[in-house]
Write a protein that holds these residues in place. Sequence first.
Motif, mmCIF file in Angstrom:
data_model
loop_
_atom_site.group_PDB
_atom_site.id
_atom_site.type_symbol
_atom_site.label_atom_id
_atom_site.label_comp_id
_atom_site.label_asym_id
_atom_site.label_seq_id
_atom_site.Cartn_x
_atom_site.Cartn_y
_atom_site.Cartn_z
ATOM 1 N N MET A 1 0.722 -1.300 0.258
ATOM 2 C CA MET A 1 -0.219 -0.239 -0.132
ATOM 3 C C MET A 1 1.003 1.539 0.351
ATOM 4 S SD MET A 1 -2.861 -1.256 2.936
ATOM 5 C CE MET A 1 -3.476 0.015 2.457
ATOM 6 N N GLU A 2 2.215 0.901 1.263
ATOM 7 C CA GLU A 2 2.582 2.845 0.834
ATOM 8 C C GLU A 2 3.339 2.467 -0.318
ATOM 9 O OE1 GLU A 2 5.570 1.526 4.660
ATOM 10 O OE2 GLU A 2 4.295 1.499 5.179
ATOM 11 N N SER A 3 3.769 1.326 -1.740
ATOM 12 C CA SER A 3 4.674 2.629 -2.523
ATOM 13 C C SER A 3 3.802 2.516 -3.931
ATOM 14 C CB SER A 3 5.370 0.655 -2.893
ATOM 15 O OG SER A 3 3.772 -0.175 -3.075
ATOM 16 N N LEU A 4 1.812 1.418 -3.292
ATOM 17 C CA LEU A 4 1.379 2.562 -4.380
ATOM 18 C C LEU A 4 1.071 3.904 -4.107
ATOM 19 C CD1 LEU A 4 -1.159 -0.737 -4.914
ATOM 20 C CD2 LEU A 4 0.380 0.046 -6.876
ATOM 21 N N THR A 5 1.246 3.947 -2.671
ATOM 22 C CA THR A 5 0.366 5.668 -2.081
ATOM 23 C C THR A 5 1.494 6.261 -2.495
ATOM 24 O OG1 THR A 5 -0.741 4.528 -0.552
ATOM 25 C CG2 THR A 5 -0.090 7.043 -0.117
ATOM 26 N N GLY A 6 3.109 6.213 -3.129
ATOM 27 C CA GLY A 6 3.755 6.832 -2.559
ATOM 28 C C GLY A 6 4.023 7.319 -4.372
ATOM 29 N N LEU A 7 3.595 6.187 -5.398
ATOM 30 C CA LEU A 7 3.762 7.018 -6.345
ATOM 31 C C LEU A 7 2.551 7.563 -6.794
ATOM 32 C CD1 LEU A 7 3.926 5.912 -9.743
ATOM 33 C CD2 LEU A 7 2.223 3.910 -9.324
ATOM 34 N N VAL A 8 1.592 7.474 -6.413
ATOM 35 C CA VAL A 8 0.527 8.610 -6.675
ATOM 36 C C VAL A 8 0.423 9.467 -5.728
ATOM 37 C CG1 VAL A 8 -1.938 9.270 -6.530
ATOM 38 C CG2 VAL A 8 -1.988 6.996 -6.631
ATOM 39 N N SER A 9 1.808 9.740 -5.242
ATOM 40 C CA SER A 9 1.962 10.846 -4.127
ATOM 41 C C SER A 9 2.913 11.865 -5.428
ATOM 42 C CB SER A 9 3.095 10.557 -3.052
ATOM 43 O OG SER A 9 1.731 10.324 -1.990
ATOM 44 N N VAL B 1 -3.983 5.552 -11.226
ATOM 45 C CA VAL B 1 -4.571 6.182 -9.881
ATOM 46 C C VAL B 1 -5.230 5.695 -9.726
ATOM 47 C CG1 VAL B 1 -5.430 8.125 -8.832
ATOM 48 C CG2 VAL B 1 -3.402 8.765 -9.694
ATOM 49 N N TYR B 2 -6.625 4.863 -10.652
ATOM 50 C CA TYR B 2 -7.748 4.098 -9.840
ATOM 51 C C TYR B 2 -7.438 3.148 -9.835
ATOM 52 C CZ TYR B 2 -12.125 7.179 -11.589
ATOM 53 O OH TYR B 2 -13.057 8.360 -11.581
ATOM 54 N N THR B 3 -6.596 2.012 -10.798
ATOM 55 C CA THR B 3 -5.820 1.089 -9.975
ATOM 56 C C THR B 3 -5.284 0.735 -8.591
ATOM 57 O OG1 THR B 3 -5.973 0.633 -12.379
ATOM 58 C CG2 THR B 3 -5.019 -0.990 -10.987
ATOM 59 N N ALA B 4 -4.123 1.735 -8.598
ATOM 60 C CA ALA B 4 -3.262 1.988 -7.254
ATOM 61 C C ALA B 4 -4.595 2.009 -6.724
ATOM 62 C CB ALA B 4 -3.112 2.700 -7.202
ATOM 63 N N ASP B 5 -5.799 2.352 -6.521
ATOM 64 C CA ASP B 5 -6.789 2.786 -5.334
ATOM 65 C C ASP B 5 -7.524 1.996 -4.884
ATOM 66 O OD1 ASP B 5 -8.466 5.138 -3.475
ATOM 67 O OD2 ASP B 5 -10.118 4.325 -5.062
ATOM 68 N N PHE B 6 -8.275 0.818 -6.327
ATOM 69 C CA PHE B 6 -8.908 -0.142 -5.953
ATOM 70 C C PHE B 6 -7.759 -0.881 -5.500
ATOM 71 C CE2 PHE B 6 -9.214 -4.765 -8.683
ATOM 72 C CZ PHE B 6 -10.679 -4.853 -8.304
ATOM 73 N N ILE B 7 -6.787 -1.616 -6.200
ATOM 74 C CA ILE B 7 -5.622 -2.305 -4.639
ATOM 75 C C ILE B 7 -5.811 -1.802 -3.399
ATOM 76 C CG2 ILE B 7 -3.283 -3.255 -4.757
ATOM 77 C CD1 ILE B 7 -3.122 -2.734 -7.675
ATOM 78 N N GLU C 1 -7.652 -1.218 -1.554
ATOM 79 C CA GLU C 1 -9.070 -1.042 -1.557
ATOM 80 C C GLU C 1 -9.202 -2.237 -0.908
ATOM 81 O OE1 GLU C 1 -13.603 -0.974 -2.530
ATOM 82 O OE2 GLU C 1 -12.505 0.624 -3.428
ATOM 83 N N MET C 2 -8.955 -3.065 -2.355
ATOM 84 C CA MET C 2 -9.109 -5.134 -2.274
ATOM 85 C C MET C 2 -7.888 -5.012 -0.550
ATOM 86 S SD MET C 2 -8.688 -6.248 -5.560
ATOM 87 C CE MET C 2 -7.065 -6.148 -6.369
ATOM 88 N N ILE C 3 -6.568 -4.423 -0.373
ATOM 89 C CA ILE C 3 -5.824 -5.017 0.204
ATOM 90 C C ILE C 3 -6.543 -4.404 1.730
ATOM 91 C CG2 ILE C 3 -3.352 -4.346 2.172
ATOM 92 C CD1 ILE C 3 -2.873 -3.665 -1.251
ATOM 93 N N ARG C 4 -7.268 -3.296 2.065
ATOM 94 C CA ARG C 4 -7.558 -2.902 2.820
ATOM 95 C C ARG C 4 -8.711 -4.312 3.701
ATOM 96 N NH1 ARG C 4 -6.760 2.063 1.322
ATOM 97 N NH2 ARG C 4 -9.232 2.227 0.500
#
Length: 354
Positions: free
Chosen positions: A1-9, A66-72, A74-77
Amino acid sequence: MESLTGLVSQLYDQLDEGEIPAMQLPLRSKRNIEFDPRHNVWKYGDLKTSRTAKTVNGATMMLRTVYTADFINEMIRDSKSSTLREMYYISEGWRNAKFHSQDESNLLAEDLETITSCMREDFKLRPEESGAHIYGDINFTTQTKKGMKKMNCIDDVSEAGFAVPYKVEDDTFQIDPGNTKFVMAIETGGMYARLIENGFPEKFGCTLVHLSGQPARSTRRLIKRMNEEYNIPVVVFTDGDPWSFRIYASVAYGAIKTAHISEYLATPTAQFVGITASDILNYELPTDKLNDKDIGALHAELTDPRFTDEFWVTEIQAMLQMGKKAEQQALAKYGLDFVTDSYLPEKLTNMGIL
């Protein structure tokens, strides 16, 4: 999650600073494949390609990312998972970010792997059923709905064997090699069934893996784990044609499509047991004529870094010269027992496996 959030950031920060957002990705082509001596596999080199929002297509890919990162996330959470096919259909609700084909969504999932250094399985994304099965005196402890369960791949499975799950990492999938002396990965279901019916695994201490065509990632990862963690030799038994040679190459050296994770999937010590051009000549096997696509594929393999050693150059040139290819089942010319009583024991003995 951190890696994906970092990408979007990073994308957000570029926008916030008035810059056109861009991402750097490895160039995914044969031109950028290099040998990694540390892991003895072929993987992407240093050549990069830039994805930018300067164009409409580029901006659309940023939006999808961004949509895909958010979807992933959400699944992890929510402790959920999704097939790649489901993600493609879920994107129908993403308006301008929706995918036009599953190839687009699959490629974006692979892009996220290369950027984050995570694997698709970490994202809770799984493929459709791969069809791969395992049969032999080996034990797997795997996660079920009732918790972890240990199964023997002869005593506790049907004749089809144990179905390989999409994730085979140690946290949910543990291996006890049992009496396995070597692993044989087999391309076709017919040959896999023939070896089981003839008692080959029990007689020679072999664990069979039905690759079900081009092997799924989880199948290649499991083969690597059995080889690397327990020092079990691996051989690959396929048809004798250029497409089957590529199946072997994906097991041993990694596939170009997944070169960014070759060190996790490839088994460099895997050996090719057949069918070769030499086998076609030596055993006078029934053959089919090479078509134009076959010939083109063989020529392409002569420039493929995975086929540069003397063995493959010799065999590919011999196949081109004779203009013929053969299936595994062609060995049945000599009877249903020939493959298990003569062909494989002789070749495996010469290779030092038996």
